[in-house]
Design a protein around this motif. Sequence first.
Motif, PDB file in Angstrom:
ATOM      1  N   SER A  66       4.989  11.057  -7.979  1.00  0.00           N
ATOM      2  CA  SER A  66       4.840  10.975  -6.524  1.00  0.00           C
ATOM      3  C   SER A  66       6.057  10.301  -5.911  1.00  0.00           C
ATOM      4  O   SER A  66       6.824   9.613  -6.592  1.00  0.00           O
ATOM      5  CB  SER A  66       3.568  10.191  -6.168  1.00  0.00           C
ATOM      6  N   ASP A  67       6.234  10.504  -4.603  1.00  0.00           N
ATOM      7  CA  ASP A  67       7.329   9.857  -3.867  1.00  0.00           C
ATOM      8  C   ASP A  67       6.882   8.562  -3.210  1.00  0.00           C
ATOM      9  O   ASP A  67       7.693   7.793  -2.719  1.00  0.00           O
ATOM     10  CB  ASP A  67       7.870  10.801  -2.789  1.00  0.00           C
ATOM     11  N   VAL A  68       5.563   8.334  -3.166  1.00  0.00           N
ATOM     12  CA  VAL A  68       5.010   7.144  -2.520  1.00  0.00           C
ATOM     13  C   VAL A  68       3.868   6.612  -3.380  1.00  0.00           C
ATOM     14  O   VAL A  68       3.040   7.386  -3.868  1.00  0.00           O
ATOM     15  CB  VAL A  68       4.474   7.458  -1.099  1.00  0.00           C
ATOM     16  N   TYR A  69       3.812   5.280  -3.562  1.00  0.00           N
ATOM     17  CA  TYR A  69       2.768   4.664  -4.374  1.00  0.00           C
ATOM     18  C   TYR A  69       2.226   3.394  -3.718  1.00  0.00           C
ATOM     19  O   TYR A  69       2.884   2.781  -2.860  1.00  0.00           O
ATOM     20  CB  TYR A  69       3.305   4.280  -5.754  1.00  0.00           C
ATOM     21  N   GLN A  70       1.045   3.018  -4.167  1.00  0.00           N
ATOM     22  CA  GLN A  70       0.521   1.676  -3.918  1.00  0.00           C
ATOM     23  C   GLN A  70       0.932   0.825  -5.116  1.00  0.00           C
ATOM     24  O   GLN A  70       0.794   1.257  -6.260  1.00  0.00           O
ATOM     25  CB  GLN A  70      -1.004   1.712  -3.807  1.00  0.00           C
ATOM     26  N   VAL A  71       1.450  -0.378  -4.868  1.00  0.00           N
ATOM     27  CA  VAL A  71       1.990  -1.196  -5.945  1.00  0.00           C
ATOM     28  C   VAL A  71       1.436  -2.613  -5.864  1.00  0.00           C
ATOM     29  O   VAL A  71       1.448  -3.240  -4.792  1.00  0.00           O
ATOM     30  CB  VAL A  71       3.537  -1.254  -5.889  1.00  0.00           C
ATOM     31  N   ASP A  89       0.804  -1.229   0.000  1.00  0.00           N
ATOM     32  CA  ASP A  89       0.000   0.000   0.000  1.00  0.00           C
ATOM     33  C   ASP A  89       0.832   1.271   0.000  1.00  0.00           C
ATOM     34  O   ASP A  89       0.471   2.245  -0.624  1.00  0.00           O
ATOM     35  CB  ASP A  89      -0.960   0.022   1.193  1.00  0.00           C
ATOM     36  N   GLU A  90       1.957   1.302   0.689  1.00  0.00           N
ATOM     37  CA  GLU A  90       2.762   2.531   0.749  1.00  0.00           C
ATOM     38  C   GLU A  90       4.217   2.186   0.463  1.00  0.00           C
ATOM     39  O   GLU A  90       4.934   1.710   1.337  1.00  0.00           O
ATOM     40  CB  GLU A  90       2.633   3.206   2.122  1.00  0.00           C
ATOM     41  N   VAL A  91       4.623   2.453  -0.756  1.00  0.00           N
ATOM     42  CA  VAL A  91       5.987   2.125  -1.187  1.00  0.00           C
ATOM     43  C   VAL A  91       6.729   3.419  -1.503  1.00  0.00           C
ATOM     44  O   VAL A  91       6.307   4.193  -2.366  1.00  0.00           O
ATOM     45  CB  VAL A  91       5.974   1.219  -2.430  1.00  0.00           C
ATOM     46  N   GLU A  92       7.817   3.652  -0.784  1.00  0.00           N
ATOM     47  CA  GLU A  92       8.659   4.809  -1.097  1.00  0.00           C
ATOM     48  C   GLU A  92       9.256   4.601  -2.481  1.00  0.00           C
ATOM     49  O   GLU A  92       9.898   3.578  -2.746  1.00  0.00           O
ATOM     50  CB  GLU A  92       9.775   4.942  -0.061  1.00  0.00           C
ATOM     51  N   TRP A  93       9.038   5.550  -3.374  1.00  0.00           N
ATOM     52  CA  TRP A  93       9.401   5.373  -4.783  1.00  0.00           C
ATOM     53  C   TRP A  93      10.768   5.997  -5.046  1.00  0.00           C
ATOM     54  O   TRP A  93      10.901   7.139  -5.459  1.00  0.00           O
ATOM     55  CB  TRP A  93       8.330   5.997  -5.668  1.00  0.00           C
ATOM     56  N   SER A  94      11.806   5.222  -4.784  1.00  0.00           N
ATOM     57  CA  SER A  94      13.179   5.721  -4.965  1.00  0.00           C
ATOM     58  C   SER A  94      14.105   4.556  -5.276  1.00  0.00           C
ATOM     59  O   SER A  94      13.814   3.400  -4.938  1.00  0.00           O
ATOM     60  CB  SER A  94      13.658   6.433  -3.694  1.00  0.00           C
ATOM     61  N   THR A  95      15.227   4.865  -5.906  1.00  0.00           N
ATOM     62  CA  THR A  95      16.203   3.817  -6.210  1.00  0.00           C
ATOM     63  C   THR A  95      16.799   3.238  -4.932  1.00  0.00           C
ATOM     64  O   THR A  95      17.130   2.050  -4.869  1.00  0.00           O
ATOM     65  CB  THR A  95      17.318   4.385  -7.104  1.00  0.00           C
ATOM     66  N   ALA A  96      16.927   4.081  -3.910  1.00  0.00           N
ATOM     67  CA  ALA A  96      17.466   3.592  -2.630  1.00  0.00           C
ATOM     68  C   ALA A  96      16.530   2.549  -2.024  1.00  0.00           C
ATOM     69  O   ALA A  96      16.975   1.517  -1.500  1.00  0.00           O
ATOM     70  CB  ALA A  96      17.663   4.757  -1.666  1.00  0.00           C
ATOM     71  N   GLU A  97      15.227   2.808  -2.103  1.00  0.00           N
ATOM     72  CA  GLU A  97      14.261   1.850  -1.562  1.00  0.00           C
ATOM     73  C   GLU A  97      14.250   0.577  -2.401  1.00  0.00           C
ATOM     74  O   GLU A  97      14.098  -0.534  -1.859  1.00  0.00           O
ATOM     75  CB  GLU A  97      12.858   2.480  -1.526  1.00  0.00           C
ATOM     76  N   ALA A  98      14.421   0.712  -3.708  1.00  0.00           N
ATOM     77  CA  ALA A  98      14.501  -0.472  -4.570  1.00  0.00           C
ATOM     78  C   ALA A  98      15.679  -1.349  -4.164  1.00  0.00           C
ATOM     79  O   ALA A  98      15.553  -2.582  -4.059  1.00  0.00           O
ATOM     80  CB  ALA A  98      14.620  -0.051  -6.030  1.00  0.00           C
ATOM     81  N   GLU A  99      16.825  -0.721  -3.914  1.00  0.00           N
ATOM     82  CA  GLU A  99      18.014  -1.480  -3.499  1.00  0.00           C
ATOM     83  C   GLU A  99      17.787  -2.134  -2.143  1.00  0.00           C
ATOM     84  O   GLU A  99      18.199  -3.276  -1.919  1.00  0.00           O
ATOM     85  CB  GLU A  99      19.230  -0.553  -3.457  1.00  0.00           C
TER      86      GLU A  99
END
Length: 384
Positions: A314-319, A270-280
């Motif tokens: 956005s910086d945060v998404y539902q995925v 529901d709340e995913v920080e949308w950044s390359t750092a969070e992906a890593e």
Amino acid sequence: MTDTMAAAVRDGITDVRLATYLQEVDGDLERALELYDWNGRMAAECFVAIGHLEVLMRNAIDHALRTLAHEDTRRVPWYLQRGVKLESSVRNEIENVRDRLVGLNRSDSRDNLIANLSFGTWTQLLGAKHDELWNRGLRTAFPNAMNRKQVHELAEAIRRTRNKVAHHNYLRTMDVPHAMDQVFQLAELISPEYARWMKSRSSWQETFSACPRIEVDTVVVAANVAWDVYEHCGIYVCRVGRYFRDVERLAFYESQSIRRQFPRIIHRFDEVEWSTAEAERRKGSADVLDQKLGRAMQKALSDEGTDLAQGWGSDVYQVFLLTPSRPRQHGDDGHRVRSTDIPHLRTGQGSAFTQGQRYVSLHRLLGASSTDDVVVSRTDMDGA
């Protein structure tokens, strides 16, 4: 239920009112009436909890403002004191209620007035225009709150829920568990013990669980760029908090057709920080689902993924993590593929199959020659 009884109930409710319920169950009158009855019982459960909260909240606010206005010594109710700065719409509503009570030959005593002010009026008192009032003492009505904004956002959300319930909206289109959680949260900010009492007396969960089974298992979303993102990354991305029913699969509507692939929903975040750092970070997690999401995010945030999405706003998404795209049916992971897309033949303003999301059955999707063969129910909502 006899046919005669069913016909009488249908006439009493009217087809216009029953249309939503009949669509949900493919025109089966008996099942539609079961769903209609459940909706009424669910609404009643919501109203009971909101009613308990409303009494608690208005009394807590009244007590806080009574203290702030020094009523014990001044002998003038807070709502009549000019030193208590109220926004004009609130003062007007107070005067309207007093006039209405007098017109009904009822006393406009403070107890009657407090009991007859609307939930919306109490919510307005918590808005930004009453920030000074909050700081002067209104905050004492909510001793467990972080700030005024937290309280106002909860109260405003509950006000909207209350209106939906009061207008007999179809509650399967609403996130009832989340709405009820907000009711209890606000009560806890005033009195945790009172909130516990409310929960102990509420049967909303039992009623919610007793909803008649509806054979819809797939949500069709208005895709725009989402189909391209899915093909590239294996995910569906939308705004945080957007409500979806509990379904098994997701389908994409774009360019006047429903795409022929129906991926299974593996997991919803529901709340995913949308950044390359969070992906890593997620790629390095011990959790397999987090790892899959991290790899998908890496693709989505690449130059190619960003171009396909036409930029990420956005910086945060539902995925939604979905089964991977494929040209033909294979494997046993729940992913389903047709030989062709499903065309939408209707044209003109407002004729789109969906501009948000719409719930259907996989069975109908697999056998449809056009979207006219697909329709079981409709719930269009705004979405990213």
